[in-house]
Structures are given as structure tokens and as C-alpha cells.
Design a protein around this motif. Structure first.
Motif, PDB file in Angstrom:
ATOM      1  N   LEU A  71      10.948   7.670  14.260  1.00 59.28           N
ATOM      2  CA  LEU A  71       9.909   7.845  12.958  1.00 59.28           C
ATOM      3  C   LEU A  71       8.775   6.706  13.557  1.00 59.28           C
ATOM      4  CD1 LEU A  71      10.098   8.016   9.461  1.00 59.28           C
ATOM      5  CD2 LEU A  71       8.490   6.624  10.212  1.00 59.28           C
ATOM      6  N   ARG A  72       7.604   7.029  13.994  1.00 57.65           N
ATOM      7  CA  ARG A  72       6.431   6.074  14.445  1.00 57.65           C
ATOM      8  C   ARG A  72       5.333   6.521  13.266  1.00 57.65           C
ATOM      9  NH1 ARG A  72       4.124   6.515  18.979  1.00 57.65           N
ATOM     10  NH2 ARG A  72       3.645   4.245  19.145  1.00 57.65           N
ATOM     11  N   LEU A  73       4.976   5.423  12.691  1.00 53.69           N
ATOM     12  CA  LEU A  73       3.892   5.741  11.673  1.00 53.69           C
ATOM     13  C   LEU A  73       3.059   4.475  11.405  1.00 53.69           C
ATOM     14  CD1 LEU A  73       4.751   4.211   8.774  1.00 53.69           C
ATOM     15  CD2 LEU A  73       6.261   6.263   8.674  1.00 53.69           C
ATOM     16  N   SER A  74       1.952   4.496  11.375  1.00 46.59           N
ATOM     17  CA  SER A  74       0.905   3.466  10.975  1.00 46.59           C
ATOM     18  C   SER A  74       0.642   3.365   9.596  1.00 46.59           C
ATOM     19  CB  SER A  74      -0.329   3.716  11.834  1.00 46.59           C
ATOM     20  OG  SER A  74      -1.221   2.396  11.597  1.00 46.59           O
ATOM     21  N   LEU A  75       0.758   2.452   8.743  1.00 47.70           N
ATOM     22  CA  LEU A  75       0.622   2.227   7.243  1.00 47.70           C
ATOM     23  C   LEU A  75      -0.765   1.463   7.326  1.00 47.70           C
ATOM     24  CD1 LEU A  75       1.406   2.470   4.530  1.00 47.70           C
ATOM     25  CD2 LEU A  75       2.638   0.386   4.691  1.00 47.70           C
ATOM     26  N   THR A  76      -1.822   1.896   6.476  1.00 42.96           N
ATOM     27  CA  THR A  76      -2.822   1.359   6.286  1.00 42.96           C
ATOM     28  C   THR A  76      -3.304   1.046   5.025  1.00 42.96           C
ATOM     29  OG1 THR A  76      -4.013   2.336   8.245  1.00 42.96           O
ATOM     30  CG2 THR A  76      -5.642   1.256   6.863  1.00 42.96           C
ATOM     31  N   ASN A  77      -3.654  -0.112   4.411  1.00 42.63           N
ATOM     32  CA  ASN A  77      -3.820  -0.536   3.056  1.00 42.63           C
ATOM     33  C   ASN A  77      -5.330  -0.422   2.855  1.00 42.63           C
ATOM     34  OD1 ASN A  77      -3.967  -1.505   0.613  1.00 42.63           O
ATOM     35  ND2 ASN A  77      -3.610  -3.805   0.941  1.00 42.63           N
ATOM     36  N   ARG A  78      -5.599   0.711   1.928  1.00 41.53           N
ATOM     37  CA  ARG A  78      -6.968   0.858   1.611  1.00 41.53           C
ATOM     38  C   ARG A  78      -7.415   0.309   0.245  1.00 41.53           C
ATOM     39  NH1 ARG A  78      -9.513   1.262   6.195  1.00 41.53           N
ATOM     40  NH2 ARG A  78      -8.869   3.029   7.701  1.00 41.53           N
ATOM     41  N   LEU A  79      -6.300  -0.464  -0.566  1.00 43.95           N
ATOM     42  CA  LEU A  79      -6.528  -0.900  -1.721  1.00 43.95           C
ATOM     43  C   LEU A  79      -7.219  -2.227  -1.657  1.00 43.95           C
ATOM     44  CD1 LEU A  79      -2.872  -0.487  -2.906  1.00 43.95           C
ATOM     45  CD2 LEU A  79      -4.654   0.965  -3.388  1.00 43.95           C
ATOM     46  N   SER A  80      -7.715  -2.848  -2.858  1.00 42.72           N
ATOM     47  CA  SER A  80      -8.370  -3.899  -2.654  1.00 42.72           C
ATOM     48  C   SER A  80      -7.518  -5.173  -3.046  1.00 42.72           C
ATOM     49  CB  SER A  80      -9.560  -3.934  -4.216  1.00 42.72           C
ATOM     50  OG  SER A  80      -8.805  -3.695  -5.196  1.00 42.72           O
ATOM     51  N   GLU A  81      -6.375  -5.078  -2.929  1.00 45.15           N
ATOM     52  CA  GLU A  81      -5.153  -5.995  -3.371  1.00 45.15           C
ATOM     53  C   GLU A  81      -4.107  -5.774  -2.187  1.00 45.15           C
ATOM     54  OE1 GLU A  81      -2.320  -4.772  -6.487  1.00 45.15           O
ATOM     55  OE2 GLU A  81      -4.078  -3.341  -7.016  1.00 45.15           O
ATOM     56  N   PRO A  82      -3.120  -6.747  -1.853  1.00 47.26           N
ATOM     57  CA  PRO A  82      -2.154  -6.675  -0.785  1.00 47.26           C
ATOM     58  C   PRO A  82      -1.159  -5.643  -1.340  1.00 47.26           C
ATOM     59  CG  PRO A  82      -2.532  -8.905  -1.360  1.00 47.26           C
ATOM     60  CD  PRO A  82      -3.292  -8.098  -2.439  1.00 47.26           C
ATOM     61  N   THR A  83      -0.419  -4.828  -0.307  1.00 50.17           N
ATOM     62  CA  THR A  83       0.567  -4.028  -0.663  1.00 50.17           C
ATOM     63  C   THR A  83       1.761  -3.940   0.498  1.00 50.17           C
ATOM     64  OG1 THR A  83       1.034  -1.739  -1.550  1.00 50.17           O
ATOM     65  CG2 THR A  83      -0.213  -2.030   0.319  1.00 50.17           C
ATOM     66  N   LEU A  84       2.526  -3.425   0.406  1.00 52.66           N
ATOM     67  CA  LEU A  84       3.719  -2.791   1.481  1.00 52.66           C
ATOM     68  C   LEU A  84       4.717  -2.050   1.023  1.00 52.66           C
ATOM     69  CD1 LEU A  84       4.236  -4.449   4.142  1.00 52.66           C
ATOM     70  CD2 LEU A  84       5.855  -5.780   3.150  1.00 52.66           C
ATOM     71  N   VAL A  85       4.925  -1.319   1.843  1.00 57.36           N
ATOM     72  CA  VAL A  85       6.007  -0.010   1.515  1.00 57.36           C
ATOM     73  C   VAL A  85       7.344  -0.255   2.002  1.00 57.36           C
ATOM     74  CG1 VAL A  85       6.204   2.426   2.201  1.00 57.36           C
ATOM     75  CG2 VAL A  85       3.957   1.535   1.361  1.00 57.36           C
ATOM     76  N   HIS A  86       8.404   0.069   1.382  1.00 58.41           N
ATOM     77  CA  HIS A  86       9.718   0.113   1.530  1.00 58.41           C
ATOM     78  C   HIS A  86      10.114   1.300   1.629  1.00 58.41           C
ATOM     79  CE1 HIS A  86      13.983  -0.449   1.402  1.00 58.41           C
ATOM     80  NE2 HIS A  86      14.162   0.059   0.175  1.00 58.41           N
ATOM     81  N   TRP A  87      11.044   1.717   2.673  1.00 60.04           N
ATOM     82  CA  TRP A  87      11.506   3.054   3.067  1.00 60.04           C
ATOM     83  C   TRP A  87      13.021   3.036   2.361  1.00 60.04           C
ATOM     84  CZ3 TRP A  87       7.109   4.411   4.748  1.00 60.04           C
ATOM     85  CH2 TRP A  87       6.309   3.369   5.384  1.00 60.04           C
ATOM     86  N   HIS A  88      13.008   3.626   1.084  1.00 64.60           N
ATOM     87  CA  HIS A  88      14.061   3.456   0.479  1.00 64.60           C
ATOM     88  C   HIS A  88      15.202   4.298   0.923  1.00 64.60           C
ATOM     89  CE1 HIS A  88      16.213   2.682  -3.684  1.00 64.60           C
ATOM     90  NE2 HIS A  88      16.890   3.541  -3.133  1.00 64.60           N
TER      91      HIS A  88
END
Length: 483
Positions: A71-88
Motif C-alpha cells: 500500500l503506497r499512498l500520499s496523504l495531503t492536508n488541505r485543511l487550515s489546521e493540522p491533521t493526521l490519519v490512523h489506519w485502523h
């Protein structure tokens, strides 16, 4: 390329989902999926709401992936605040787990991060692990299909459940901490003031009476959503007469345990949290916060419409989808029904893993008390509220047992990152239970899980009730070098 069965074809023609969930990843293993976090506007009961979105370049929320690929992916944050994603449900290297302070820094606005790991097959999901963003729908399905799944001649349908509020989640948490909200009427009964209890003799402690002051829901929600729709306008899924459907159901609610009610149909429980179990036939199935249920349903051989309802515990409200075969007529479904009972461990006692842990003894056992819940809305583990402190350490190669005792008057869906565990004891009854990553621990319950320490790093261990976690019921399991 796998063949597309007639049932898959019919389903594709008849789907009327409001949101295009789960586009199959149409790329080779060497390609990189672009995944973006942004905002969007949805309509809930005729009212607009600004929420988050987590989608691919194809505009689809979540994705399918075939096991065996990297699994190869690029996560980009387009929000105006910090974020991060967990792969549950996934077990990536610790630095790719998506938990701020434990695995990697938050993604600042405009930043991207690349991930590359081999995914585990099964029904999983991805969601923010930053603050209360998950409550505003920063979540999406993450389905990894095995060769057997691809070859099976059955239709699949994914359902992501949410509890929804028009209020700002931060306001709700502040109100709870100030002694207000629905928790204000709660009698407490927790143990938040007992300090660190790691050295105490738990066998001599006075336990609260069963169900004393128990509380099922401490937050009022405006709606419950199934694939972002209510029963005012439910998703209609076209199915084949006499066909077989695999429902992949994800409880993405922030604070609500639910029941899956098949109504006039009977189903087979075939997997939990992405792990296969010995099939269990039933019409109603429990689904704790963050848990997943794969249920196989065989439709009657005639035209018809069959509601699949999702019922929050302790409430009359409900949501759902409708399976329709042939020229079946869809009747109006009320947004309320009978009050749903508390989700318990009766079904958990019946579950058996198709492939459990290897038969070897537990190397070391840890006692974890689930504590807190008084009027100040402080929750914790072993009497201590934290977010990233180490709860206990492990060494690579150990078989660890965790005995959890819920000393509070609310249920807690306990989630361990980076590993899957087996349920081995429920209230003193030994079991060779299901393999899971999230287990609901009701008030006063005592459950023991076992896992192999085979993924070095610092891993979050927390209650998946979003407000409990953000009020202190979270810590870390940390690997140390062998002596």
C-alpha cells in the motif's frame, strides 16, 4: 484481472449511495494513491453541515485494495489546521501509524506524507487521530480484499456508521468537563481520584454493584447516519433475487455502540475487525464503537425490500439501508423504533477465531483498570488520565496478556494499535475467542486479551469513545530492548 460476477454487475447498476464510497484502487503496486483531507458540505435532515472529507483523486471516500500488494499512498492536508490519519486495523511500522506524539508529527496545512506498508486483509477504516476531528466525519472505509474475497460469487456492500451533531465537538467536550451536558445527571461512581493503582491488590478492592448508576450515552446527537444518510432518505442497494450479499459494516461513531438488526432476514457473522470467525447465525448483532462486522445475508428468491437497521443502544432513534430485489416496494421506515438495549458480551462469548494465536503460554500479564467518569469528566487507565504516557512496556517476542477491569459506569471500546489480540477470558470464563483490535468492556466487566509482541514501537492503547479518549483514557504500550 478478477472476473466480475453477475451480482457485482447488478449492484453496480443499482447503487444509489449519496456518497461514492470505496472506489477500487485502479493502479499497480508501484503507483502511489493520492489521499486528501479537506472540507465539504453535506445535508442532514434538510440542514447543511460543514464536515471533513478524506478521499482519493477519483473523488471517492475510502478505497478497496487487494491483499498482497504494497500500500503506497500520499496523504495531503488541505485543511487550515493540522491533521493526521490512523489506519485502523492495520499493522504498519510504528512511524506510519498516524498518532501524533507517538508515531509521527501532525501534518500541517499544505503538507504531505508518504506511506508504504503491506496491508492486512479485511474490513478496516481510516480516521483522524487529532483532537475531535473524527466527530466531524474525518473517516472513511479501508477495505483490503483477499484472493478468496475476490473469487467469491457474492455482492459486497460497505456501510460506514456515524453519530452526527451540528454542534462543535470542542464545545461538547468543554461542557462535559465543566459538569454539564448529558453527563451532568450521571451519578459518577468512577475512580478518577484514586491515583496510580499499579501496585495495589485489586482482588481486595470494593467493586461497584452491577449496573449501579450505569449510563449508556453521555452525548445527545442530532442524527445517526448510514453512509451519511438517515432513514428519511436511506441508501437503497439493488440486490439479486436469491443472491448472497456480504455486508461490511464499520461503526465509525464517535460515542455510540450499536446493534445491527437484519429484521426479516437471517445472517451469518463471518468476520470481526477484519478477522474471520466460525460463522454464527443470527438476526441481531452487536457492534461496539470502532468495531467492524462482516455479515453474509442470503436473499429470498422473490422480489422484495428488506431494511437493515442500525440501532444505537439505549435509544429509540435508528438509521439504516434498504436491500431491494426485483420490483420490491420500499415502505416508509420510521426514524424511531423500540428502545435498543445495552450492547453486552453475550455474543462475544460465542465467537471463535478461525485462526487464533499459536498455542503457547502468556509470558507476562498486565492488569489495567478502566477508571474515571466522575462529574469532572476525567477518564483514565489505572487511575491516571494521560494521552501519551507509557502504560507498560513489552519485549519483542513476548506473549502479553492484558486483564481489563472496567471500574466505571460506562462501557469502553478498548483499542490496541499495531497488533491484533485474541479474547481469552470474559468475566472468568475461559474462551478461545475472536481475534480483534477493539473490544467493548461493559461496566464492571473483566476481560482478558492476549497478543504477540511482534511489531516494535510505541503503540497507542485507548478507549475509542472519542470524548473519553480526549479526556484522558489513553496511554502507550512501549517496546524495550531485550535484557
Amino acid at each position: 484481472m478478477p472476473l466480475i460476477s453477475r451480482r457485482h454487475f447488478i449492484a453496480a447498476l443499482g447503487s444509489t449511495a449519496a456518497v461514492p464510497f470505496l472506489g477500487r484502487a485502479a493502479f499497480a503496486a508501484k503507483d502511489e494513491t493520492q489521499l486528501t483531507v479537506d472540507t465539504r458540505v453535506i445535508e442532514v435532515r434538510g440542514k447543511a453541515a460543514k464536515v471533513y472529507r478524506l478521499d482519493t483523486a477519483q473523488g471517492k471516500q475510502g478505497f478497496n485494495f487487494d491483499a498482497g500488494q504494497s500500500l503506497r499512498l500520499s496523504l495531503t492536508n488541505r485543511l487550515s489546521e493540522p491533521t493526521l490519519v490512523h489506519w485502523h486495523g492495520q499493522t504498519p511500522p510504528t512511524e506510519q501509524d498516524g498518532v501524533p506524539m507517538l508515531s509521527q508529527p501532525e501534518l500541517k496545512p499544505g503538507e504531505s506524507y508518504s506511506y508504504d506498508f503491506k496491508p492486512r486483509a479485511g474490513t478496516h477504516w481510516m480516521h483522524s487521530h487529532v483532537g475531535l476531528q473524527e466527530q466531524k466525519l474525518l473517516a472513511a472505509p479501508m477495505i483490503v480484499r483477499s484472493r478468496a474475497d475476490v473469487a467469491a460469487d457474492e455482492q459486497e456492500h460497505v456501510v460506514l456508521l456515524h453519530d452526527f451533531t451540528f454542534r462543535e465537538p470542542a464545545e461538547i467536550l468543554a461542557e462535559l468537563k465543566a459538569g454539564g451536558g448529558d453527563h451532568a445527571a450521571h451519578s459518577g461512581g468512577g475512580m478518577s481520584g484514586m491515583g496510580n493503582m499499579s501496585g495495589m491488590d485489586h482482588s481486595k478492592m470494593a467493586m461497584p454493584a452491577p449496573d449501579a448508576g450505569a449510563m449508556l450515552n453521555d452525548i445527545t446527537f442530532d442524527a445517526f447516519l448510514a453512509n451519511e444518510r438517515t432513514l428519511d432518505d436511506p441508501e437503497v442497494v439493488k440486490v439479486e433475487k436469491g443472491g448472497r450479499v456480504r455486508l461490511r459494516i464499520i461503526n465509525g461513531a464517535a460515542a455510540t455502540n450499536m446493534w445491527v438488526d437484519l429484521g426479516g432476514l437471517e445472517g451469518e457473522f463471518i468476520a470481526v475487525d477484519g478477522n474471520e470467525i466460525e460463522p454464527v447465525k443470527e438476526k441481531v448483532f452487536p457492534l461496539g464503537i470502532a468495531q467492524r462486522a462482516d455479515i453474509r445475508v442470503t436473499l429470498p428468491g422473490e422480489s422484495g425490500a428488506w431494511p437493515i437497521l442500525f440501532r444505537p443502544e439505549g435509544l429509540k432513534q435508528r438509521t439504516g439501508i434498504v436491500l431491494v430485489a426485483g420490483d420490491g416496494t420500499i415502505a416508509k421506515i420510521g426514524a424511531e423504533g423500540d428502545m435498543a438495549p445495552a450492547v453486552d458480551l453475550a455474543m462475544e462469548l460465542r465467537l471463535r477465531a478461525l485462526k487464533g494465536l499459536a498455542p503457547e503460554p502468556i509470558t507476562r500479564a498486565e492488569m489495567v483498570m478502566l477508571t474515571g467518569g466522575d462529574k469532572d469528566y476525567v477518564w483514565g487507565l489505572n487511575g491516571k488520565a494521560s494521552m501519551h504516557d507509557t502504560l507498560f512496556t513489552v519485549r519483542h517476542g513476548e506473549r502479553i496478556g492484558i486483564m481489563m477491569h472496567n471500574m466505571t459506569t460506562m462501557s469502553h471500546p478498548m483499542h490496541l494499535h499495531g497488533h491484533h489480540f485474541q479474547v481469552v477470558d470474559i468475566n472468568g470464563q475461559k474462551v478461545q475467542g475472536a481475534m480483534r483490535d477493539t473490544l467493548l468492556v461493559p461496566p464492571n466487566a473483566m476481560v482478558t486479551i492476549a497478543f504477540d509482541a511482534d511489531n516494535p514501537g510505541n503503540w497507542a492503547f485507548h478507549c475509542h469513545h472519542l470524548y473519553h479518549m480526549n479526556a484522558g483514557m489513553m496511554a502507550a504500550v512501549a517496546y524495550v530492548n531485550a535484557a
